[in-house]
Design a protein around this motif. Structure first.
Motif, short mmCIF file in Angstrom:
data_model
loop_
_atom_site.label_atom_id
_atom_site.label_comp_id
_atom_site.label_asym_id
_atom_site.label_seq_id
_atom_site.Cartn_x
_atom_site.Cartn_y
_atom_site.Cartn_z
N SER A 30 34.46 35.01 50.96
CA SER A 30 32.86 35.48 51.53
C SER A 30 31.62 34.46 51.23
CB SER A 30 32.93 37.05 52.05
OG SER A 30 30.60 36.95 53.16
N PRO A 31 30.74 33.78 51.52
CA PRO A 31 30.21 32.97 51.24
C PRO A 31 28.45 34.21 50.86
CG PRO A 31 30.11 32.01 53.30
CD PRO A 31 31.13 33.24 52.85
N VAL A 32 28.11 33.74 50.02
CA VAL A 32 26.85 34.75 49.74
C VAL A 32 25.65 34.02 51.03
CG1 VAL A 32 24.58 35.26 48.40
CG2 VAL A 32 26.98 35.99 47.44
N TRP A 33 25.20 34.73 52.26
CA TRP A 33 24.26 34.44 52.49
C TRP A 33 23.68 33.64 52.58
CZ3 TRP A 33 25.48 34.58 57.98
CH2 TRP A 33 24.64 34.43 58.57
N GLU A 34 22.58 34.25 51.47
CA GLU A 34 21.61 32.69 50.84
C GLU A 34 21.77 32.02 50.32
OE1 GLU A 34 20.05 36.75 51.81
OE2 GLU A 34 21.68 36.49 50.51
N THR A 35 22.62 31.04 49.56
CA THR A 35 22.50 30.63 48.63
C THR A 35 24.15 30.12 48.61
OG1 THR A 35 24.60 32.45 47.32
CG2 THR A 35 21.78 32.42 46.76
N ASP B 225 23.22 42.93 49.91
CA ASP B 225 22.30 43.49 51.43
C ASP B 225 21.80 45.12 52.32
OD1 ASP B 225 24.75 44.14 52.23
OD2 ASP B 225 25.26 42.18 53.36
N SER B 226 21.75 45.61 50.94
CA SER B 226 22.31 47.37 51.55
C SER B 226 21.52 48.37 50.72
CB SER B 226 23.58 48.00 52.16
OG SER B 226 24.43 47.84 51.42
N ALA B 227 20.71 47.14 50.32
CA ALA B 227 19.76 48.70 48.97
C ALA B 227 19.12 49.12 49.65
CB ALA B 227 18.99 47.28 48.02
N TYR B 228 18.41 49.45 50.74
CA TYR B 228 18.32 50.15 51.18
C TYR B 228 18.94 51.72 51.45
CZ TYR B 228 20.76 49.17 55.77
OH TYR B 228 22.13 48.93 56.44
#
Length: 215
Positions: free
Chosen positions: A176-181, A42-45
């Motif tokens: 921690s769960p992956v937000w999308e999956t 979530d921080s590829a930027y």
């Protein structure tokens, strides 16, 4: 004046969204660059770009926010050669410092005053083979171990690793769960069903503000 510098993606003030510091007002120093490419990142930027800043400039920006707690994150902070010295500089300045690290690079030389949040890569991350497993031996009770879980298979893999290697005897463990999956309620049910001695967490900052830089 310290001539050392780091490549910085952003410095911002927010609430800590994870770990045992959940909810604490915190200054985040996000370093640029990472040798991993986890599928859920979530921080590829922060992989590229950023701005070169000297230690004194970074410390001045951190101090401007008036918080005692500082989190150094990325990317992968330890990929930059001056990161160890910067962590020590933060500690010397009196901050309560945590480091978020991928687990792919050695943590043994990190200043012992720093709480190291060690991310153990699961099969679902796509980067399991890059784990530096000797890091487990370097853990202390003030550190924390984080598993980011994509699905049930990741959960079972992490559960078995925690049990077999007695990870929770080395440091507190976070799931921690992956937000999308992975629905958080599913993960909560599995942890309770297995009586697993771990702390389940969700990302508070995403609940409050969504997925975006600077939070």
């Amino acid at each position: 004046m310290n001539p050392a510098s780091l490549r910085i993606t952003e410095i911002f003030y927010s609430l800590q969204g994870e770990t045992s510091r959940l909810g604490l007002p915190t200054v985040f120093v996000r370093l640029t660059g990472c040798p991993l490419r986890c599928g859920y990142c979530d921080s590829a930027y922060a992989f590229h770009g950023g701005k070169t800043m000297g230690f004194d400039e970074i410390l001045a920006e951190v101090a401007r926010h008036g918080a005692r707690t500082v989190c150094v994150t990325g990317g992968e902070p330890l990929a930059q050669k001056h990161s160890l010295a910067f962590l020590t500089a933060l500690c010397d300045a009196g901050y309560d410092v945590s480091l978020e690290t991928s687990g792919a690079l050695p943590i043994a030389d990190v200043d012992p005053r720093v709480s190291r949040i060690l991310d153990i890569k699961t099969p679902g991350s796509g980067e399991l083979e890059k784990m530096h497993w000797d890091n487990l031996a370097a853990l202390t009770p003030k550190d924390e171990v984080k598993f980011v879980l994509c699905d049930r298979a990741d959960y079972e893999w992490a559960r078995d690793l925690v049990r077999q290697r007695k990870v929770n005897d080395l440091a507190p463990v976070l799931f921690s769960p992956v937000w999308e999956t992975l629905p958080p309620a599913d993960l909560a049910a599995w942890v309770l069903e297995d009586h697993l001695p771990v702390r389940m967490q969700v990302q508070l900052h995403k609940i409050l503000w969504g997925e975006k830089p600077g939070v």
